[in-house]
Design a protein around this motif. Structure first.
Motif, PDB file in Angstrom:
ATOM      1  N   GLU A  25      44.219  42.140  41.970  1.00 35.72           N
ATOM      2  CA  GLU A  25      43.237  41.083  42.164  1.00 35.72           C
ATOM      3  C   GLU A  25      41.835  41.659  42.347  1.00 35.72           C
ATOM      4  O   GLU A  25      40.874  41.193  41.743  1.00 35.72           O
ATOM      5  N   GLU A  26      41.736  42.682  43.180  1.00 34.08           N
ATOM      6  CA  GLU A  26      40.442  43.323  43.427  1.00 34.08           C
ATOM      7  C   GLU A  26      39.917  43.996  42.157  1.00 34.08           C
ATOM      8  O   GLU A  26      38.735  43.906  41.829  1.00 34.08           O
ATOM      9  N   CYS A  28      40.618  43.193  39.012  1.00 31.04           N
ATOM     10  CA  CYS A  28      40.196  42.159  38.058  1.00 31.04           C
ATOM     11  C   CYS A  28      38.904  41.464  38.494  1.00 31.04           C
ATOM     12  O   CYS A  28      38.037  41.182  37.665  1.00 31.04           O
ATOM     13  N   ARG A  29      38.779  41.190  39.767  1.00 34.36           N
ATOM     14  CA  ARG A  29      37.572  40.525  40.279  1.00 34.36           C
ATOM     15  C   ARG A  29      36.323  41.366  39.997  1.00 34.36           C
ATOM     16  O   ARG A  29      35.319  40.862  39.501  1.00 34.36           O
ATOM     17  N   LYS A  51      52.508  37.520  35.183  1.00 33.78           N
ATOM     18  CA  LYS A  51      53.098  38.058  36.409  1.00 33.78           C
ATOM     19  C   LYS A  51      54.198  39.042  36.008  1.00 33.78           C
ATOM     20  O   LYS A  51      55.009  38.740  35.130  1.00 33.78           O
ATOM     21  N   LEU A  60      43.967  35.540  37.917  1.00 38.50           N
ATOM     22  CA  LEU A  60      43.871  36.584  38.927  1.00 38.50           C
ATOM     23  C   LEU A  60      42.457  36.721  39.468  1.00 38.50           C
ATOM     24  O   LEU A  60      42.278  37.188  40.591  1.00 38.50           O
ATOM     25  N   ALA A  61      41.473  36.344  38.655  1.00 38.91           N
ATOM     26  CA  ALA A  61      40.081  36.497  39.090  1.00 38.91           C
ATOM     27  C   ALA A  61      39.207  35.453  38.408  1.00 38.91           C
ATOM     28  O   ALA A  61      39.452  35.068  37.271  1.00 38.91           O
ATOM     29  N   GLU A  65      32.892  34.018  42.014  1.00 39.45           N
ATOM     30  CA  GLU A  65      34.090  33.861  42.839  1.00 39.45           C
ATOM     31  C   GLU A  65      34.187  32.466  43.433  1.00 39.45           C
ATOM     32  O   GLU A  65      35.275  31.931  43.561  1.00 39.45           O
TER      33      GLU A  65
END
Length: 171
Positions: A25-26, A28-29, A51, A60-61, A65
């Protein structure tokens, strides 16, 4: 393109966080923030990945945000997943919404592949630009998809990797 001090700081932070990301997640963000900065004038964006061990895809991102309704990206991302190719299309203005300029915004989507199989998609909603800049944005997504492939390889289902190795051996 000139950056404000705040934009430079945000970009520096995104590069730093991208370099030390320790979960998908991090990763992709921050990857998405870097892509959006490089492409420029991105209104909304999403990274959707499969998944591990399932046939299910999930976002995921998002960029930015914090945001409201992102359903306008669902059609383009689903289409890219279904067709297995990059898509560029003018975004339709919803009924009752006044467009601020004569030229439409665009939506772009590009599938992410791993070992020939679609494992995700990147979807963007961007401000109007001429055709050469749209092509440049799509090339940026194509280049960037390689980073997502690296992420998918790092977090691949070990059983799937074993099946792939067995398939290669048998061939």
């Amino acid at each position: 393109m000139r950056l404000t001090e705040a934009q430079r700081n945000a970009l520096d932070q995104a590069w730093h966080r991208f370099g030390i990301a320790d979960n998908p997640e991090e990763f992709c963000r921050n990857w998405l923030a870097l892509q959006c900065h490089g492409i420029g004038e991105v209104n909304d964006a999403v990274v959707v990945l499969q998944k591990p061990g399932t046939e299910t895809f999930a976002p995921l991102a998002f960029w930015p945000e914090t945001g409201g309704d992102r359903s306008h990206l669902a059609e383009i991302t689903e289409r890219a997943l279904r067709e297995g190719r990059g898509i560029v299309q003018a975004r339709e203005t919803p009924a009752g919404v006044t467009q601020l300029r004569d030229r439409p915004d665009y939506q772009l989507a590009y599938p992410v592949r791993l070992d020939g199989k679609i494992r995700g998609v990147i979807g963007l909603d961007v401000a109007w630009r001429d055709e050469s800049l749209l092509q440049a944005a799509m090339r940026q997504l194509q280049w960037g998809a390689g980073w997502l492939e690296v992420l998918l390889r790092r977090h691949a289902d070990p059983m799937e990797a074993a099946r792939l190795r067995m398939k290669l051996i048998l061939q």
